[in-house]
Design an enzyme around this catalytic site. Structure first.
Site, short mmCIF file in Angstrom:
data_model
loop_
_atom_site.label_atom_id
_atom_site.label_comp_id
_atom_site.label_asym_id
_atom_site.label_seq_id
_atom_site.Cartn_x
_atom_site.Cartn_y
_atom_site.Cartn_z
N GLU A 50 88.02 1.31 -5.02
CA GLU A 50 89.21 0.70 -5.61
C GLU A 50 89.56 1.34 -6.95
O GLU A 50 90.74 1.61 -7.24
CB GLU A 50 89.01 -0.81 -5.79
CG GLU A 50 88.82 -1.56 -4.48
CD GLU A 50 87.35 -1.70 -4.08
OE1 GLU A 50 87.01 -2.72 -3.45
OE2 GLU A 50 86.55 -0.80 -4.41
N ARG A 182 72.37 15.08 9.34
CA ARG A 182 71.54 15.01 8.14
C ARG A 182 72.37 14.71 6.90
O ARG A 182 71.96 13.94 6.02
CB ARG A 182 70.77 16.32 7.96
CG ARG A 182 69.74 16.58 9.05
CD ARG A 182 69.03 17.91 8.84
NE ARG A 182 68.01 18.15 9.88
CZ ARG A 182 67.23 19.20 9.93
NH1 ARG A 182 67.35 20.17 9.00
NH2 ARG A 182 66.34 19.33 10.89
N ASP A 198 55.69 21.96 13.55
CA ASP A 198 56.96 22.68 13.40
C ASP A 198 57.15 23.28 12.01
O ASP A 198 57.95 24.20 11.85
CB ASP A 198 58.13 21.74 13.70
CG ASP A 198 58.18 21.31 15.17
OD1 ASP A 198 57.43 21.91 15.98
OD2 ASP A 198 58.95 20.40 15.48
N ALA A 297 57.50 12.29 19.22
CA ALA A 297 57.54 11.35 20.33
C ALA A 297 56.83 10.04 20.02
O ALA A 297 57.30 8.96 20.40
CB ALA A 297 56.93 11.99 21.57
N SER A 302 57.01 4.27 18.57
CA SER A 302 56.62 3.17 17.69
C SER A 302 57.84 2.39 17.23
O SER A 302 57.84 1.14 17.23
CB SER A 302 55.86 3.73 16.47
OG SER A 302 55.53 2.69 15.58
#
Length: 363
Positions: A50, A182, A198, A297, A302
């Protein structure tokens, strides 16, 4: 209001713990309605939408209508109330998408405006507004952030071959869309196994959006992440938080902290494993409202078992890997179909040869 919602989306991933709000000021004159001011919540949560819109409209705001994607705030925090700013500018009518769930506002903003003679219209595009700021609403109602699970897999739901080869399952356009995800989340989380195998950077690498890289989070109960990993090496540049169990090795904790990582202790559940519900509560207390989960995974399973996943962004490549590949989600222990988590398909986007199916939590 559609324009206000589009403007509000510009703030996603940049304004936590505040909501991402858009405001459009419209003036009626001899030539019909015209927009005289636009605004959206700025990075860090201030200034509010605003204030931005009024600053652009200036004297043209007097007698105009303000379309706001969330009820104007009525409490005094780091800045004055937006409802008061609208009154001071002489706004004659306020159209709001949805009431603010924050107990400090919760209808008081609309009431303040009405008491001073401003016409107030509520619940315009309310569903769209709640969807946009679902993370903020969940922070208020469940003390946790919105959780978006991002998966990139083959058609049969495999993320890697049996020997772990996974680069690249999807093509360039799908990967670019993943980086855009992201940029619109406050934080991105992976499990420790994914971080170790990774060795990802977890940054946004789209041209011009490098500054919008989210906070990187690793769920690492035993602090197994190597100090030589990419995440640790640049922790001084891009924030790295480690969710871990209390009472870990003091020297290792100190080493991570000296590298710039922030350690967040999370109490375990009854099974002695880190509780994801407790982890999300801890992140919410710090101010995270939108969390993107990219692997692995077991972490996905979970969160699924505890019904903590709100949205799924599932990228699929037109490939088949087979049952000996790595599954996108580990075992859920579902014995009957009526006990399986249910998601509703919102839309499907074609990205070259790949597709993106977008789901939201169902009943």
């Amino acid at each position: 209001m559609k324009t206000a919602l589009t403007l509000a989306a510009r703030g996603l991933g940049q304004v936590a713990p505040n909501p991402a709000v858009g405001c459009v000021i419209v003036r009626e004159d001899g030539e019909g309605p015209r927009i005289v001011g636009r605004g959206w919540t700025q990075p860090g949560g201030r200034p509010h939408a605003e204030t931005e819109a009024l600053g652009r409209a200036r004297e043209l705001a007097k007698g105009a209508t303000a379309y706001v994607s969330l009820e104007p705030c009525s409490h005094r925090g780091k800045t004055g109330p937006c409802a008061e700013a609208l009154l001071d500018a002489g706004i004659a009518r306020v159209v709001g998408a949805v009431a603010d769930p924050n107990p400090e506002v919760a209808g008081r903003g609309f009431a303040m405006l009405q008491e001073k003679g401003v016409e107030v219209v509520e619940n315009v595009c309310a569903a769209e507004a709640r969807h946009l700021n679902a993370g903020f609403f969940l922070a208020m109602s469940e003390n946790r952030p919105l959780v978006t699970l991002k998966i990139a897999s083959s058609l049969d739901g495999r993320t890697a071959t049996h020997d772990g080869h996974s680069q690249w399952i999807t093509g360039e356009r799908a990967r670019a869309r993943g980086h855009l995800l992201r940029a619109t989340h406050d934080a991105i989380m992976v499990g420790s196994a994914t971080a170790i195998v990774d060795d990802p950077e977890l940054t946004c690498r789209l041209p011009g959006l490098g500054a919008r890289s989210p906070i990187r989070i690793v769920a690492d109960g035993r602090l197994r992440l190597p100090l030589t990993s990419k995440l640790v090496r640049d922790a001084m540049k891009v924030p790295l938080w480690l969710l871990t169990l209390p009472g870990g090795d003091a020297n290792r904790r100190k080493a991570f902290e000296e590298c710039g990582a922030v350690l967040i202790d999370v109490e375990p559940g009854e099974d002695g494993v880190m509780s994801m519900r407790n982890a999300l509560a801890a992140l919410s207390e710090i101010g995270v409202t939108r969390l993107l989960v990219e692997g692995g995974a077991r972490l996905a399973a979970s969160l699924m078992r505890d019904r903590l996943v709100d949205r799924i962004e599932w990228f699929q490549a037109p490939k088949l890997i087979g049952g000996d590949g790595y599954p996108a989600i580990a075992g859920l222990g579902v014995k009957h179909l009526d006990g399986a988590p249910v998601f509703e398909l919102r839309d499907v986007v074609q990205l070259g040869e790949d597709s993106l199916a977008r789901y939201a939590r169902g009943v």
